[in-house]
Motif scaffolding. Structure first.
Motif, short mmCIF file in Angstrom:
data_model
loop_
_atom_site.label_atom_id
_atom_site.label_comp_id
_atom_site.label_asym_id
_atom_site.label_seq_id
_atom_site.Cartn_x
_atom_site.Cartn_y
_atom_site.Cartn_z
N GLU A 155 0.84 -1.20 0.00
CA GLU A 155 0.00 0.00 0.00
C GLU A 155 0.88 1.25 0.00
O GLU A 155 1.69 1.45 0.91
N LEU A 156 0.71 2.09 -1.02
CA LEU A 156 1.45 3.34 -1.11
C LEU A 156 0.48 4.51 -1.21
O LEU A 156 -0.61 4.37 -1.78
N SER A 157 0.90 5.65 -0.71
CA SER A 157 0.12 6.87 -0.93
C SER A 157 0.28 7.30 -2.38
O SER A 157 1.15 6.81 -3.11
N GLY A 158 -0.55 8.24 -2.80
CA GLY A 158 -0.46 8.72 -4.17
C GLY A 158 0.90 9.32 -4.49
O GLY A 158 1.47 9.06 -5.57
N ARG A 159 1.46 10.10 -3.58
CA ARG A 159 2.77 10.71 -3.82
C ARG A 159 3.88 9.67 -3.80
O ARG A 159 4.82 9.73 -4.60
N GLU A 160 3.79 8.71 -2.89
CA GLU A 160 4.79 7.65 -2.85
C GLU A 160 4.79 6.86 -4.15
O GLU A 160 5.85 6.55 -4.71
N HIS A 199 8.87 11.31 1.17
CA HIS A 199 8.30 10.22 0.37
C HIS A 199 9.31 9.09 0.20
O HIS A 199 8.95 7.90 0.30
N HIS A 202 9.55 7.03 3.39
CA HIS A 202 8.42 6.11 3.54
C HIS A 202 8.53 4.92 2.60
O HIS A 202 8.20 3.78 2.97
#
Length: 228
Positions: A155-160, A199, A202
């Protein structure tokens, strides 16, 4: 990834921009030939969506100038351009493609199809045929915006996701912090001074400390060895 929308219908531009941002694109919108050329000279874009009927002239002029540009680093002459216009005659489509457009859609168009065409343009620009990007045990699907590590979803954030995609697309080259920012953030984005570093931190926690390496004073690059 970053897209320039050149569209003089405010309603279309707002709707298109909102939809593309939801899909993870950084979007900048302009409404004239002059503004489009200024934007292309100022920033690198991954895709240009170009309307032909603009308030100060024909959008084809932007395309002609872009393809003929050989005297500077920006704008890059090979930047993928997708024409979007209400001109649906076969002759208009042929003329647009012969001017140097990479693709052509007529209004109204389906957003899912437009997004798929944009991803196809990116693949061609990168010289790859497969929709998935693979790097060692990592696999990234730009269409689904999904990542797996050794087959396990991450699971990654949009920016990651955007940082990882940017690095994978150019691997093994190094990207500077400024180059990553240019791909992730539009003009109206609020950007912290250490956003990219956060980023990357993370991503290393989720994918492994040695996944992304730092070249001191230069930038970041992928460092996963190819699997046998």
């Amino acid at each position: 990834m970053r897209v320039l929308v050149v569209e003089d219908d405010a309603g279309i531009a707002v709707g298109l921009g909102a939809n593309l941002r939801q899909q993870g694109w950084a979007v900048d919108c302009v409404d004239s030939v002059a503004q489009a050329w200024s934007a292309l000279c100022a920033e690198p874009f991954d895709v240009v969506l170009l309307d032909l009927g603009l308030r100060d002239g024909d959008g084809g002029e932007v395309l002609r100038r872009l393809r003929q540009n050989t005297g500077s680093r920006l704008p890059a002459p090979a930047t993928p351009v997708l024409i979007m216009t209400a001109r649906d005659q076969v002759a208009s489509r042929i003329a647009g493609l012969d001017m140097g457009a990479d693709d052509y859609v007529t209004k109204p168009f389906d957003m899912a199809e437009l997004a798929a065409r944009m991803r196809a343009l990116r693949r061609r620009a990168e010289g790859r045929a497969q929709p998935l990007l693979r790097h060692g045990p990592l696999a990234i699907d730009p269409a689904a915006r999904s990542v797996t590590l050794d087959g396990v979803p991450v699971e990654l954030s949009g920016r990651e996701f955007g940082v990882l995609l940017a690095l994978l697309e150019v691997s093994p080259r190094v990207l500077s912090r400024q180059q990553i920012e240019a791909k992730l953030y539009s003009w109206d984005s609020v950007l912290g001074s250490n956003a990219v570093e956060v980023h990357v931190h993370h991503l290393r926690k989720k994918l492994g400390e040695n996944t992304i390496r730092t070249m001191r004073g230069v930038g970041y690059f992928m460092a996963i060895k190819d699997t046998p």
